[in-house]
Design a protein around this motif. Structure first.
Motif, mmCIF file in Angstrom:
data_model
loop_
_atom_site.group_PDB
_atom_site.id
_atom_site.type_symbol
_atom_site.label_atom_id
_atom_site.label_comp_id
_atom_site.label_asym_id
_atom_site.label_seq_id
_atom_site.Cartn_x
_atom_site.Cartn_y
_atom_site.Cartn_z
ATOM 1 N N ALA A 1 -6.303 0.143 6.823
ATOM 2 C CA ALA A 1 -6.620 0.203 5.393
ATOM 3 C C ALA A 1 -7.166 1.574 5.022
ATOM 4 O O ALA A 1 -6.829 2.127 3.968
ATOM 5 C CB ALA A 1 -7.612 -0.898 5.030
ATOM 6 N N THR B 1 -5.357 -0.122 -3.210
ATOM 7 C CA THR B 1 -4.717 0.188 -1.935
ATOM 8 C C THR B 1 -5.504 -0.398 -0.772
ATOM 9 O O THR B 1 -4.935 -1.043 0.127
ATOM 10 C CB THR B 1 -4.576 1.714 -1.759
ATOM 11 N N TYR B 2 -6.804 -0.191 -0.777
ATOM 12 C CA TYR B 2 -7.633 -0.746 0.295
ATOM 13 C C TYR B 2 -7.623 -2.276 0.263
ATOM 14 O O TYR B 2 -7.468 -2.940 1.288
ATOM 15 C CB TYR B 2 -9.075 -0.231 0.174
ATOM 16 N N THR C 1 -4.223 -3.829 1.458
ATOM 17 C CA THR C 1 -4.017 -3.713 2.901
ATOM 18 C C THR C 1 -4.862 -4.725 3.663
ATOM 19 O O THR C 1 -4.376 -5.400 4.577
ATOM 20 C CB THR C 1 -4.353 -2.284 3.376
ATOM 21 N N ASP D 1 -3.123 7.581 0.168
ATOM 22 C CA ASP D 1 -3.063 7.426 -1.280
ATOM 23 C C ASP D 1 -3.871 8.510 -1.983
ATOM 24 O O ASP D 1 -3.510 8.953 -3.077
ATOM 25 C CB ASP D 1 -3.588 6.039 -1.662
ATOM 26 N N ALA E 1 0.829 -1.201 0.000
ATOM 27 C CA ALA E 1 0.000 0.000 0.000
ATOM 28 C C ALA E 1 0.869 1.259 0.000
ATOM 29 O O ALA E 1 0.554 2.257 -0.658
ATOM 30 C CB ALA E 1 -0.931 -0.004 1.210
#
Length: 254
Positions: free
Chosen positions: A175, A161-162, A165, A182, A118
């Motif tokens: 997250a 990204t979420y 994580t 981000d 991430a």
């Protein structure tokens, strides 16, 4: 102007993360789509840009490709070292807490790997913002083209990204923090170009290295996990759709 456009990327990143967390009951579809988006971003966006910008060959091989392979191997080595360290400290499946499913959402994976991935996405988003600012330095037409690419594919960045994580067993709070970082990153990157002009070659080198690391995560982790318990045609179609979506974005930006 670049900073104002970057605010659109901020909103799209948050929208991508919101979408990822709202469809937890269709986790295999989320992972299939995330894998397709990541594959598309690497193969159709990052690597071509890196090849164009990174400069000369090194011993007969383009520098961008060398760094691409280096990023892939680095991601693999880091994950293996962290996994060995976790097992050595009794944090693998045998150490699961009473009542805890060792084959649950994290699948015995190392949370630090998800956070590292991430963080790399955040670094990529900073580079997106820098690229956006640099494009507006070149001219308005170039700025608009790059803005379209950045804003649309930042939805995929937030989504990934979420998902990355959470996939490695991190708490929802972490997250969300990574998702927010981000989202802010392209604004920071765009604002930084008000202070300097970025050389093209270092940016291309970074994109090549990051693309290799991202491809490893997509091919070795996300896509196998997507098909592990749900080897369904719908999951495969989500992956293909993710690649096609990035292709459409890249094509529209040209």
């Amino acid at each position: 102007m670049a900073v104002i456009v970057a605010l659109g990327a901020f909103l799209m990143t948050l929208a991508g993360g919101w979408t990822a967390q709202r469809v937890t009951d269709r986790r295999h579809l989320v992972l299939g789509l995330a894998g397709g988006l990541m594959l598309g971003v690497v193969g159709l966006d990052l690597l071509p840009e890196a090849m164009h910008a990174a400069g000369d060959e090194v011993f007969g091989v383009p520098l961008a490709l060398l760094l691409f392979v280096g990023g892939f191997l680095t991601a693999h080595v880091v994950e293996r070292l962290l996994a060995v360290r976790q097992a050595a400290h009794g944090a693998a499946n045998d150490a699961a807490a009473p009542g805890e499913d060792p084959h649950g959402p994290s699948g015995g994976r190392v949370p630090q790997v998800g956070l590292t991935a991430a963080a790399a996405m955040v670094g990529h988003s900073v580079a997106d913002g820098v690229a956006l600012g640099a494009a507006f330095q070149v001219g308005g037409g170039m700025g608009v083209a790059v803005a379209l690419a950045v804003i649309t594919h930042d939805f995929a960045d937030g989504f990934n990204t979420y998902t990355l994580t959470r996939l490695y067993g991190n708490a929802r709070r972490k997250a969300l923090l990574m998702l927010f970082a981000d989202a802010v990153a392209p604004v920071v990157g765009a604002a930084s170009t008000l202070l300097f002009t970025l050389p093209e070659e270092p940016l291309g080198a970074y994109l090549g290295f990051f693309g290799g690391a991202l491809l490893y995560l997509a091919a070795a982790e996300i896509l196998p996990e997507a098909h592990h318990r749900h080897p369904a045609l719908s999951t495969l179609m989500c992956t293909v759709g993710g690649v096609a979506g990035i292709w459409l974005v890249v094509g529209l930006a040209e």
